[in-house]
Design a protein around this motif. Structure first.
Motif, short mmCIF file in Angstrom:
data_model
loop_
_atom_site.label_atom_id
_atom_site.label_comp_id
_atom_site.label_asym_id
_atom_site.label_seq_id
_atom_site.Cartn_x
_atom_site.Cartn_y
_atom_site.Cartn_z
N SER A 120 0.83 -1.22 0.00
CA SER A 120 0.00 0.00 0.00
C SER A 120 0.86 1.26 0.00
O SER A 120 0.51 2.26 -0.65
CB SER A 120 -0.93 0.00 1.21
OG SER A 120 -0.20 -0.05 2.42
N ASP A 121 1.98 1.23 0.72
CA ASP A 121 2.86 2.40 0.75
C ASP A 121 3.50 2.64 -0.62
O ASP A 121 3.67 3.79 -1.04
CB ASP A 121 3.95 2.22 1.81
CG ASP A 121 3.39 2.24 3.22
OD1 ASP A 121 2.32 2.86 3.42
OD2 ASP A 121 4.01 1.64 4.13
N ILE A 122 3.85 1.54 -1.31
CA ILE A 122 4.41 1.69 -2.66
C ILE A 122 3.36 2.25 -3.61
O ILE A 122 3.65 3.11 -4.45
CB ILE A 122 4.94 0.32 -3.16
CG1 ILE A 122 6.08 -0.17 -2.26
CG2 ILE A 122 5.39 0.43 -4.61
CD1 ILE A 122 6.57 -1.56 -2.62
N PHE A 124 0.84 4.16 -2.81
CA PHE A 124 0.66 5.58 -2.51
C PHE A 124 1.83 6.39 -3.04
O PHE A 124 1.65 7.50 -3.57
CB PHE A 124 0.53 5.78 -1.00
CG PHE A 124 0.43 7.23 -0.61
CD1 PHE A 124 -0.70 7.98 -0.93
CD2 PHE A 124 1.46 7.84 0.08
CE1 PHE A 124 -0.79 9.31 -0.57
CE2 PHE A 124 1.37 9.18 0.45
CZ PHE A 124 0.25 9.92 0.11
N GLY A 125 3.04 5.87 -2.92
CA GLY A 125 4.20 6.58 -3.46
C GLY A 125 4.12 6.76 -4.96
O GLY A 125 4.48 7.82 -5.50
N ALA A 126 3.63 5.73 -5.66
CA ALA A 126 3.46 5.84 -7.11
C ALA A 126 2.44 6.90 -7.47
O ALA A 126 2.63 7.67 -8.42
CB ALA A 126 3.05 4.48 -7.68
N LEU A 128 1.72 9.45 -5.61
CA LEU A 128 2.32 10.73 -5.24
C LEU A 128 3.22 11.26 -6.34
O LEU A 128 3.27 12.46 -6.61
CB LEU A 128 3.10 10.58 -3.94
CG LEU A 128 3.51 11.86 -3.22
CD1 LEU A 128 2.29 12.68 -2.84
CD2 LEU A 128 4.35 11.54 -1.99
N ILE A 129 3.94 10.35 -7.00
CA ILE A 129 4.79 10.76 -8.12
C ILE A 129 3.95 11.39 -9.23
O ILE A 129 4.38 12.32 -9.91
CB ILE A 129 5.58 9.55 -8.66
CG1 ILE A 129 6.60 9.07 -7.61
CG2 ILE A 129 6.29 9.88 -9.96
CD1 ILE A 129 7.32 7.80 -8.00
N CYS A 131 1.64 13.42 -8.97
CA CYS A 131 1.39 14.84 -8.72
C CYS A 131 2.47 15.73 -9.32
O CYS A 131 2.24 16.93 -9.51
CB CYS A 131 1.30 15.10 -7.21
SG CYS A 131 -0.08 14.27 -6.38
N LEU A 172 -4.17 12.04 -2.60
CA LEU A 172 -3.29 12.66 -1.60
C LEU A 172 -4.10 13.45 -0.59
O LEU A 172 -3.88 13.35 0.62
CB LEU A 172 -2.29 13.57 -2.30
CG LEU A 172 -1.38 14.41 -1.38
CD1 LEU A 172 -0.48 13.51 -0.55
CD2 LEU A 172 -0.55 15.39 -2.20
N ARG A 175 -6.25 10.92 1.61
CA ARG A 175 -5.40 10.07 2.46
C ARG A 175 -4.87 10.87 3.64
O ARG A 175 -4.89 10.39 4.79
CB ARG A 175 -4.26 9.51 1.60
CG ARG A 175 -3.30 8.60 2.37
CD ARG A 175 -2.07 9.35 2.84
NE ARG A 175 -1.12 8.50 3.50
CZ ARG A 175 -0.02 8.94 4.11
NH1 ARG A 175 0.24 10.25 4.11
NH2 ARG A 175 0.81 8.11 4.71
N ASN A 176 -4.38 12.08 3.42
CA ASN A 176 -3.85 12.89 4.51
C ASN A 176 -4.94 13.28 5.50
O ASN A 176 -4.70 13.37 6.70
CB ASN A 176 -3.17 14.14 3.95
CG ASN A 176 -1.86 13.83 3.26
OD1 ASN A 176 -1.33 12.74 3.39
ND2 ASN A 176 -1.34 14.78 2.51
#
Length: 294
Positions: A120-122, A124-126, A128-129, A131, A172, A175-176
């Motif tokens: 899940s963190d990966i 979310f990181g993808a 985020l990229i 953006c 983003l 999620r925040n």
């Protein structure tokens, strides 16, 4: 003791500083609003008055002919129907794109923050990229994708483009925001037998109003003001108002009508202006409620 008499009296220096602060703020506001004032005054003048006067000179009389022409008679390329048809196109693009990207972002944010899964963190990181990917990078891949799906040069294609590009931002935001919700609330709902969608519908959505407002305002502004995707992926009949405004300004038959250009620019900006005027305080509340935390 009277509470009013217990208050400390402001010194003359503090009064002077307060007045100076207000004067400074009013001056900055005047500078910021000056371009809009010039546009508005120019839109109320006729062409001869524009040529003979100055930018800040007041119109001799209130003349809304330029507004009428900008809306329904100005030429945008080979068509002379004003910006009205393209105004409608923009709404047909913005409304579904905002709603779809907001719903997907809410579900993504809910899953990433409340229902952790492997990777899940990966994931979310993808997102985020996404953006930080410049618009220009996705033009060719997106054009091929739209052609493969058979929705190139259509309103549906533009909705698809804005949803894909906007999901990273909406995810983003949600999620925040959801990171600030106590996990015990979700655990208690699970123990009571509530499932994935029941928790989302009955617990998460009712407390998501601030971030939903932030996301809608953000997406509405970004999509309405978009020019690059509009000019790259639309056909003549599906162009948004930003593309039509550019065509109007760059189309001239006879003399240049600056008053019509200014009126059209103000008309094109009115929806976003109204959104911020009517919902601006909710936007600020949503931000302070967690939209930019995490």
């Amino acid at each position: 003791m009277n509470s009013n008499s217990s208050r400390r009296q402001k010194t003359p220096l503090e009064h002077i500083l307060r007045v100076a602060l207000y004067i400074c703020l009013l001056g900055m506001a005047a500078v910021y609003l000056m371009p809009f004032l010039v546009m508005f005054l120019t839109s109320l003048k006729d062409v001869e008055e524009i040529r003979s006067g100055t930018l800040l000179s007041l119109p001799g009389s209130l003349n809304f002919d330029a507004w009428v022409k900008a809306w329904g008679g100005a030429c945008t390329g080979s068509s002379c129907n004003g910006i009205a048809p393209f105004f409608i196109n923009s709404f047909q693009i913005v409304i579904p794109a905002v709603l779809i990207s907001t719903i997907i972002g809410a579900l993504n944010g809910y899953v990433i923050s409340m229902w952790k899964f492997k990777g899940s963190d990966i994931f979310f990181g993808a997102l985020l990229i996404g953006c930080f990917i410049p618009f220009q990078v996705i033009l060719l891949p997106m054009a091929r994708t739209l052609g493969w799906l058979g929705i190139a040069n259509t309103t549906t294609g533009l909705v698809f483009v804005h949803v894909v590009y906007g999901v990273a931002f909406t995810t983003l935001f949600f999620r925040n925001f959801y990171q600030g919700i106590p996990s015990d609330l979700i655990k208690a709902a699970r123990l009571d037998g509530a499932g994935f969608f029941t928790i989302f519908r009955r617990i998460i959505l009712p407390i998501s109003t601030p971030i939903i407002v932030v996301t809608i305002i953000w997406q509405f502004t970004q999509i309405w003001n978009d020019f690059l995707f509009g000019v790259a992926f639309s056909g003549f009949d599906t162009q948004p108002v930003t593309v039509a405004l550019n065509n109007l300004v760059n189309t001239s038959f006879g003399g240049k009508e600056y008053n019509v250009d200014m009126a059209a620019a103000i008309l094109a900006a009115l929806p976003t202006l109204l959104v911020y005027v009517l919902a601006g305080k909710y936007f600020v509340r949503g931000l302070t409620a967690g939209a930019v935390k995490g």
